[in-house]
Design a protein around this motif. Structure first.
Motif, PDB file in Angstrom:
ATOM      1  N   ILE A 134       0.831  -1.204   0.000  1.00 38.10           N
ATOM      2  CA  ILE A 134       0.000   0.000   0.000  1.00 38.10           C
ATOM      3  C   ILE A 134       0.865   1.255   0.000  1.00 38.10           C
ATOM      4  O   ILE A 134       0.596   2.197  -0.751  1.00 38.10           O
ATOM      5  CB  ILE A 134      -0.951   0.005   1.214  1.00 38.10           C
ATOM      6  CG1 ILE A 134      -1.849  -1.245   1.207  1.00 38.10           C
ATOM      7  CG2 ILE A 134      -1.794   1.277   1.227  1.00 38.10           C
ATOM      8  CD1 ILE A 134      -2.740  -1.358   0.000  1.00 38.10           C
ATOM      9  N   TRP A 148      -8.966   1.137  -5.788  1.00 38.78           N
ATOM     10  CA  TRP A 148      -9.796   0.654  -4.694  1.00 38.78           C
ATOM     11  C   TRP A 148      -8.963   0.034  -3.573  1.00 38.78           C
ATOM     12  O   TRP A 148      -9.255   0.227  -2.387  1.00 38.78           O
ATOM     13  CB  TRP A 148     -10.825  -0.344  -5.201  1.00 38.78           C
ATOM     14  CG  TRP A 148     -11.625  -0.954  -4.084  1.00 38.78           C
ATOM     15  CD1 TRP A 148     -11.705  -2.265  -3.726  1.00 38.78           C
ATOM     16  CD2 TRP A 148     -12.447  -0.253  -3.135  1.00 38.78           C
ATOM     17  NE1 TRP A 148     -12.515  -2.436  -2.636  1.00 38.78           N
ATOM     18  CE2 TRP A 148     -12.992  -1.206  -2.252  1.00 38.78           C
ATOM     19  CE3 TRP A 148     -12.773   1.089  -2.958  1.00 38.78           C
ATOM     20  CZ2 TRP A 148     -13.833  -0.877  -1.205  1.00 38.78           C
ATOM     21  CZ3 TRP A 148     -13.623   1.435  -1.909  1.00 38.78           C
ATOM     22  CH2 TRP A 148     -14.140   0.469  -1.052  1.00 38.78           C
ATOM     23  N   LYS A 149      -7.891  -0.684  -3.902  1.00 40.83           N
ATOM     24  CA  LYS A 149      -7.099  -1.318  -2.840  1.00 40.83           C
ATOM     25  C   LYS A 149      -6.436  -0.266  -1.954  1.00 40.83           C
ATOM     26  O   LYS A 149      -6.274  -0.476  -0.742  1.00 40.83           O
ATOM     27  CB  LYS A 149      -6.043  -2.251  -3.441  1.00 40.83           C
ATOM     28  CG  LYS A 149      -4.964  -1.568  -4.266  1.00 40.83           C
ATOM     29  CD  LYS A 149      -3.906  -2.571  -4.708  1.00 40.83           C
ATOM     30  CE  LYS A 149      -2.786  -1.881  -5.495  1.00 40.83           C
ATOM     31  NZ  LYS A 149      -1.719  -2.832  -5.884  1.00 40.83           N
ATOM     32  N   TYR A 150      -6.049   0.871  -2.540  1.00 42.68           N
ATOM     33  CA  TYR A 150      -5.463   1.958  -1.749  1.00 42.68           C
ATOM     34  C   TYR A 150      -6.542   2.682  -0.942  1.00 42.68           C
ATOM     35  O   TYR A 150      -6.356   2.974   0.243  1.00 42.68           O
ATOM     36  CB  TYR A 150      -4.750   2.959  -2.659  1.00 42.68           C
ATOM     37  CG  TYR A 150      -3.525   2.414  -3.361  1.00 42.68           C
ATOM     38  CD1 TYR A 150      -2.811   1.336  -2.839  1.00 42.68           C
ATOM     39  CD2 TYR A 150      -3.077   2.978  -4.546  1.00 42.68           C
ATOM     40  CE1 TYR A 150      -1.692   0.838  -3.491  1.00 42.68           C
ATOM     41  CE2 TYR A 150      -1.953   2.503  -5.204  1.00 42.68           C
ATOM     42  CZ  TYR A 150      -1.266   1.427  -4.674  1.00 42.68           C
ATOM     43  OH  TYR A 150      -0.153   0.953  -5.315  1.00 42.68           O
ATOM     44  N   LYS A 152      -9.404   1.563   0.076  1.00 41.54           N
ATOM     45  CA  LYS A 152      -9.901   0.683   1.134  1.00 41.54           C
ATOM     46  C   LYS A 152      -8.948   0.648   2.323  1.00 41.54           C
ATOM     47  O   LYS A 152      -9.378   0.563   3.479  1.00 41.54           O
ATOM     48  CB  LYS A 152     -10.106  -0.723   0.572  1.00 41.54           C
ATOM     49  CG  LYS A 152     -10.715  -1.713   1.556  1.00 41.54           C
ATOM     50  CD  LYS A 152     -11.084  -3.018   0.869  1.00 41.54           C
ATOM     51  CE  LYS A 152      -9.850  -3.729   0.339  1.00 41.54           C
ATOM     52  NZ  LYS A 152     -10.169  -5.084  -0.186  1.00 41.54           N
TER      53      LYS A 152
END
Length: 644
Positions: A134, A148-150, A152
């Motif tokens: 991240i 989205w992964k960041y 979230k």
């Protein structure tokens, strides 16, 4: 009534919501990515003044075309106040310091520093970003936070810390609500910092006798603007000569370099600088305060010289300037509370429903709500600190010291318009670990001290004085204090949230270790590392220095009240103790000279007639400097730095 002027309207709130992310992006670009033109390191934010001027001029055009759609003065000043608070939280001494800390100890832990065993186990890891996948893009750049992964991973962290900062803002607002009536209505403090926005938005500003039709104003505007314009062109085309000789403007002439022999070399860095806008701002300050700033600036210099001459410099921290400054601020805080004691007693009586001479119907909030807010807010802050690992009574002491400093800064801004109030490394955690010694605290307390470093590193972009000044603007526009209060706290929380994402957006783009300068995480965790690995006992001289500063400030205040001719102002003793005064003592000296001469030979009337020229100096430098800065950001080019 329906005819009462409005400030908190739907369109004003929408403009605030639109401008806060733009302003955060601009400030972070200036102060982090480009590390230039630091607007939040002085009391009057030039970015907020520039945006207010743009809105005012645009609103003037709308008024001619569709008068009913034009913003009222209260709406303009509300937007300005919200931008100021937004600038504070995204400023050089708040979230710019904190965001790097959220990943720093995990990114830089290695076998040499052993942080994975010494520091990281003491952290509540859900409040930080621990996953290298991240934070990798944050440091190297060429990435985007808008995945989205960041999102979230960062969203719960930013929400939790946004709530913490919003609670800080709420307690500040409650304190201001209690003190507003005494300081504004009873003592009639002058609020010099708000004079420029009031002049810009005045109903008469564009009239034949208004500021924008005044020849002296345009003379000042052209002088300051021309200096910045020519020096900016010189930045790209060196064949164009600069207006002022080296040592002025962006460069400094360091007087300290001419003193190379002990003990005189102890004066250190002593720059002579020239900032037209600071001369203009100085004209709104009292003469005795201007004189005292110059006197005490050199007082601190010669104190260091005396320490070397008397061989007291074996301890590199002697004469413990930060401790003396803390004592001086504490003295001023207690003095401010003492002279308001009768008023505060009436506030308490009113809050408990007993007979009181005060009426809080039209105050920012009822006194009962304000006192409950202060107690509940501090309790929430202490509870959070306790959750992080701080002992509850140390947390109480920590936040009492923090808000005491905040109150002193707010009062001195309202009374004198102090141009700087940085107090570098003079926060509660520094004072407690120096006086009691880091050995007196366990690892959990020291860890939380380090985690709270970000809003105590310095106090240049402190929100509390801006909140009180916003209430002064509400008074001047005769609009509802309570509506302003709700808007300032609510939009302040929104400003915190969008600042997180503005910083993350830019860091994932440029890279925190690449094109930007995000080194504050190192400061916080290196200090924490020192406390944990090499604990020290308290030093008695550190405690003595605190009380010496307290005593000097108390004596100066006593003499100022008792001796009519006494020339030295106690607040200048505190203000001139830290780093930022080095940059402004020269312009303040010129302001003192100009103001003295004008008052002597032109009287009060002559001084009032001369003010448009000095307002022009401020706006000329702010407008030209801002336009060049925006141009540089748009073209990704370095630009001339008109401040710092």
């Amino acid at each position: 009534s329906q005819d009462r002027p409005r400030a908190v309207t739907l369109r004003a709130l929408l403009l605030c919501i639109i401008l806060l992310p733009i302003n955060a992006y601009w400030v972070v670009q200036m102060e982090v990515v480009r590390y230039s033109a630091h607007p939040t390191t002085i009391s009057l934010f030039f970015n907020a003044i520039f945006l207010l001027l743009v809105l005012t001029v645009g609103n003037r055009g709308i008024r001619k075309i569709a008068p009913k759609r034009a913003l009222e003065r209260g709406e303009l000043l509300l937007i300005y106040s919200v931008i100021c608070i937004g600038s504070c939280v995204c400023g050089h001494d708040m979230l710019q310091v904190f965001v790097p800390m959220l990943t720093w100890s995990f990114k830089h832990a290695d076998a040499a520093n052993n942080w994975n065993n010494v520091i990281n186990p003491n952290l509540k890891q859900w409040l930080f970003i621990t996953d290298a996948d991240i934070y990798k893009g944050y440091y190297i750049g060429q990435d985007t936070i808008w995945q989205w992964k960041y999102i979230k991973a960062w969203l719960p962290v930013t929400l939790a810390w946004t709530l913490f900062v919003t609670t800080l803002l709420y307690v500040m607002m409650c304190i201001n609500s209690v003190l507003r009536k005494q300081w504004t209505d009873s003592e009639r403090l002058s609020y010099p910092i708000v004079q420029l926005p009031l002049q810009i938005t005045s109903e008469q500003a564009f009239s034949p006798s208004g500021i924008f039709r005044n020849r002296l104003f345009w003379m000042g505007f052209l002088v300051a603007g021309a200096i910045d314009m020519i020096n900016s062109l010189n930045y790209y085309y060196p064949a164009i000569p600069t207006v002022l000789t080296p040592g002025f403007g962006q460069s400094f002439l360091d007087v300290g370099q001419f003193f190379k022999v002990k003990p005189w070399n102890a004066i250190g860095w002593t720059p002579i600088s020239f900032y037209p806008f600071m001369i203009g701002l100085g004209m709104f300050m009292p003469l005795d305060f201007l004189f005292s700033c110059i006197f005490f600036y050199w007082f601190w210099k010669f104190e260091r010289v005396a320490a070397v001459a008397l061989a007291y410099d074996q301890d590199p921290r002697f004469p413990y300037t930060e401790n003396q400054a803390f004592g001086a601020y504490l003295s001023f805080c207690l003095y401010s509370v003492w002279i308001s004691r009768s008023y505060l007693a009436e506030v308490v009586r009113r809050a408990f429903g007993r007979p009181s001479s005060l009426d809080d119907t039209n105050e920012p909030m009822s006194y009962r709500a304000a006192l409950i807010g202060i107690v509940a807010g501090v309790a929430a802050l202490v509870s959070f600190a306790n959750y992080l690992g701080m002992t509850w009574w140390i947390g109480v002491l920590f936040f009492v010291m923090y808000f005491a400093l905040a109150l002193a800064i707010t009062r001195m801004r309202a009374e004198l318009g102090t141009p700087v109030h940085d107090l570098h490394f003079t926060g509660p955690e520094m004072i407690m670990t120096r006086v009691a010694g880091s050995k007196a605290f366990d690892a959990q307390n020291l860890t939380v001290f380090g985690l709270f470093f970000w809003f105590n590193r310095a106090y240049r972009s402190h929100p509390m004085p801006h909140m009180l000044e916003a209430l002064k603007l509400a008074e001047q526009t005769k609009t509802s204090y309570r509506q302003w209060t709700a808007a300032l706290v609510g939009l302040g929380g929104f400003a915190v949230f969008v600042t997180f994402w503005a910083i993350l957006h830019l860091m994932y783009d440029y890279g925190a270790e690449g094109k930007s300068r995000m080194t504050f995480g190192a400061e916080a965790f290196n200090q924490m590392n020192t406390w944990l690995k090499t604990p020290e006992v308290g030093k008695y001289p550190e405690l003595v220095a605190l009380w010496v500063g307290f005593g000097i400030a108390f004596l100066l205040q006593f003499l100022r009240v008792r001796v009519p001719w006494w020339p030295l102002h106690p607040l200048a003793f505190a203000v001139t103790s830290s780093w930022e005064i080095n940059l402004v003592w020269g312009p303040l000296l010129l302001a003192f000279i100009f103001k003295s001469l004008i008052l002597r030979y032109g009287g009060r009337g002559g001084f009032q007639r001369s003010l448009p020229f000095f307002i022009g100096l401020m706006l000329g430098q702010f407008v030209v400097g801002s336009l060049w800065n925006i141009y540089g950001i748009a073209r990704e080019l370095p630009t001339y730095q008109f401040w710092q």
